[in-house]
Design an enzyme around this catalytic site. Sequence first.
Site, short mmCIF file in Angstrom:
data_model
loop_
_atom_site.label_atom_id
_atom_site.label_comp_id
_atom_site.label_asym_id
_atom_site.label_seq_id
_atom_site.Cartn_x
_atom_site.Cartn_y
_atom_site.Cartn_z
N GLU A 1 0.84 -1.21 0.00
CA GLU A 1 0.00 0.00 0.00
C GLU A 1 0.87 1.25 0.00
OE1 GLU A 1 -2.56 -2.47 -0.58
OE2 GLU A 1 -3.19 -0.38 -0.52
N ARG B 1 16.50 9.98 -22.05
CA ARG B 1 16.59 10.25 -23.50
C ARG B 1 16.71 11.76 -23.75
NH1 ARG B 1 12.35 11.19 -26.62
NH2 ARG B 1 13.06 9.77 -28.23
#
Length: 241
Positions: free
Chosen positions: A114, A156
Amino acid sequence: AAFRVDVLTIFPEYLAPLGQSLLGKAAQRGLVDIGVHDLRQWTGDVHRTVDDSPYGGGPGMVMRPEPWGRALEAVRPPGTRLVVPTPAGRPFTQAVAAQWATEPGLVFACGRYEGIDQRVADWAAGSGPVSEVSIGDYVLAGGESAVLVMVEAVTRLIPGVVGNADSVEFDSHADGLLEGPSYTRPASWQGLEVPPVLLSGDHAAIARWRRGQSLRRTADRRPDLLAALPDGALDAADRAA
Ligand SMILES: Nc1c(O)cccc1[N+](=O)[O-]
């Protein structure tokens, strides 16, 4: 210096792809350094316990703070942003990725169950920025998939990691709109023709057509992006599209 990425997880094998393909080459070229660490290395008991029941009751288990505290003290360079993927986080967007790519590196904390005891993020804020972010409104088993997504999106944007700089510039979302359809050979396939304008050599007409396609697709699929465009981003030609 290389962009430094460290990931803390109880499933280090899940992040093996970070060593492959695009990232792999960048890592080899010394542009990006990636470390994946098993959180259980910093547990204190023979069972290497990382979770316990939630105070206040409720379903599931919560990750205990102690292993995280020890792991972060060992792994996180002072001042480095700690990223905690969570469905309760602020949206992770291209703009966020661009901001993070200008920093020296990132540490990712992958939560399972959780989530992680909130005191970890609160305590970690004392030694650098902490970003609790979400990659989308769907339920995952943990943060590992989100880390793969975010590491790809951020790295990237680091100069040299992506071959053709243009392809970074003209990706969808770079100008706030979705990219329109793309085509390549053959000109005719399954009785379907490539839009003739693209074979015309008329670059102004091609640019106009592409802009129109981009606007139409954005209006159709992501009206929220259109509404979010800054005033003046759409000119008369755009409105006519
Ligand atoms: N959505 C989700 C989740 O369910 C669990 C961990 C992280 C994310 N997220 O980053 O979007």
